[in-house]
Design an enzyme around this catalytic site. Sequence first.
Site, PDB file in Angstrom:
ATOM      1  N   PRO A   1      38.674  40.279  43.852  1.00 50.86           N
ATOM      2  CA  PRO A   1      37.957  41.448  44.328  1.00 50.86           C
ATOM      3  C   PRO A   1      36.720  41.794  43.523  1.00 50.86           C
ATOM      4  CG  PRO A   1      39.977  42.080  43.188  1.00 50.86           C
ATOM      5  CD  PRO A   1      39.847  40.615  43.057  1.00 50.86           C
ATOM      6  N   GLU A   2      35.721  42.303  44.234  1.00 47.59           N
ATOM      7  CA  GLU A   2      34.511  42.840  43.611  1.00 47.59           C
ATOM      8  C   GLU A   2      34.480  44.344  43.891  1.00 47.59           C
ATOM      9  OE1 GLU A   2      31.045  40.507  44.710  1.00 47.59           O
ATOM     10  OE2 GLU A   2      32.290  38.738  44.976  1.00 47.59           O
TER      11      GLU A   2
END
Length: 274
Positions: free
Chosen positions: A2-3
């Site tokens: 995830p970002e």
Amino acid sequence: MPELPEIETIKNVIEPQIKGLVIKKITVNRSEVIAQPNADKFLRAVTGQEISAMTRKGKFLILHLKNESRIILHLRMTGCLLVTPSDYPMEKHTHIIFHLSCEKELQFSDIRRFGRFWLIRKGEKDTYSGIEKLGLEPLSRECNVEYLKSKFGKRKKKIKECLLDQSVIAGIGNIYSDEILFLAKICPARSADSLTETEWERLAEMIPECLSYFIEKNHIEQEDYLQTKGQDYRNTPFLQVYGHAGESCPNCGETLVRVVISGRSSVYCPNCQK
DNA sequence: CCCTGCCTGCTG
DNA sequence: CAGCAGGCAGGG
């Protein structure tokens, strides 16, 4: 993997479900995911504490406890948080379970085991997690064209590498750096010091635009999040270049190209991105 | 500065 | 089977 938009999504889904609950007990299946200072100290300090809030900083999540200590968490590539009923079956790679009040659990799973927890006690300086080294939030007002130019304007580094530098802007990773550069019509391999004024302006505009667009796209209800085990961020249908090497550019139809920039796979349109 | 290691699982 | 994966720290 995830970002920022995914971490924001996770926070939005998880926080309302655990706020105000008490950590009654913790099961640790793999103590290496607790980075610091040591797992026992972590358990003792956290057990019995009420969770007062959950926030995000860059790609970090922070669980704030009532006694003003906090649990810092980085999901790295495959880390995942789920709030489940207490009788919910454990996933294969579940490493920590926080048994909460109200018959709930907060489960942390992570296939590749890169994710890490840190405990920072009240008043203690966080020199461990790396959170203090983060630069500006990309959605903040201060992260503007002047800031980007002052930080990157004289660097010979490729602009894509600059966007990944968490000490300047916190939260952009490999997917969104490609997407942002596509929207700003800048080739990822360009050296930062070669960008024109117009390009800096486009970049400064597209960073928050792109990230907030994907935060919106990611939006998911608690039930659906649990049902999909936190794996469906729903962003992929909306990615324009990442994962689309060899396909046609959504703008001009030219074939999208994959290159490697500092070890990271990068996709761009050689026609649109100069 | 680039490069590797950390891990497991999926794809071609 | 090799190669790759949305992250990062640490090494040379």
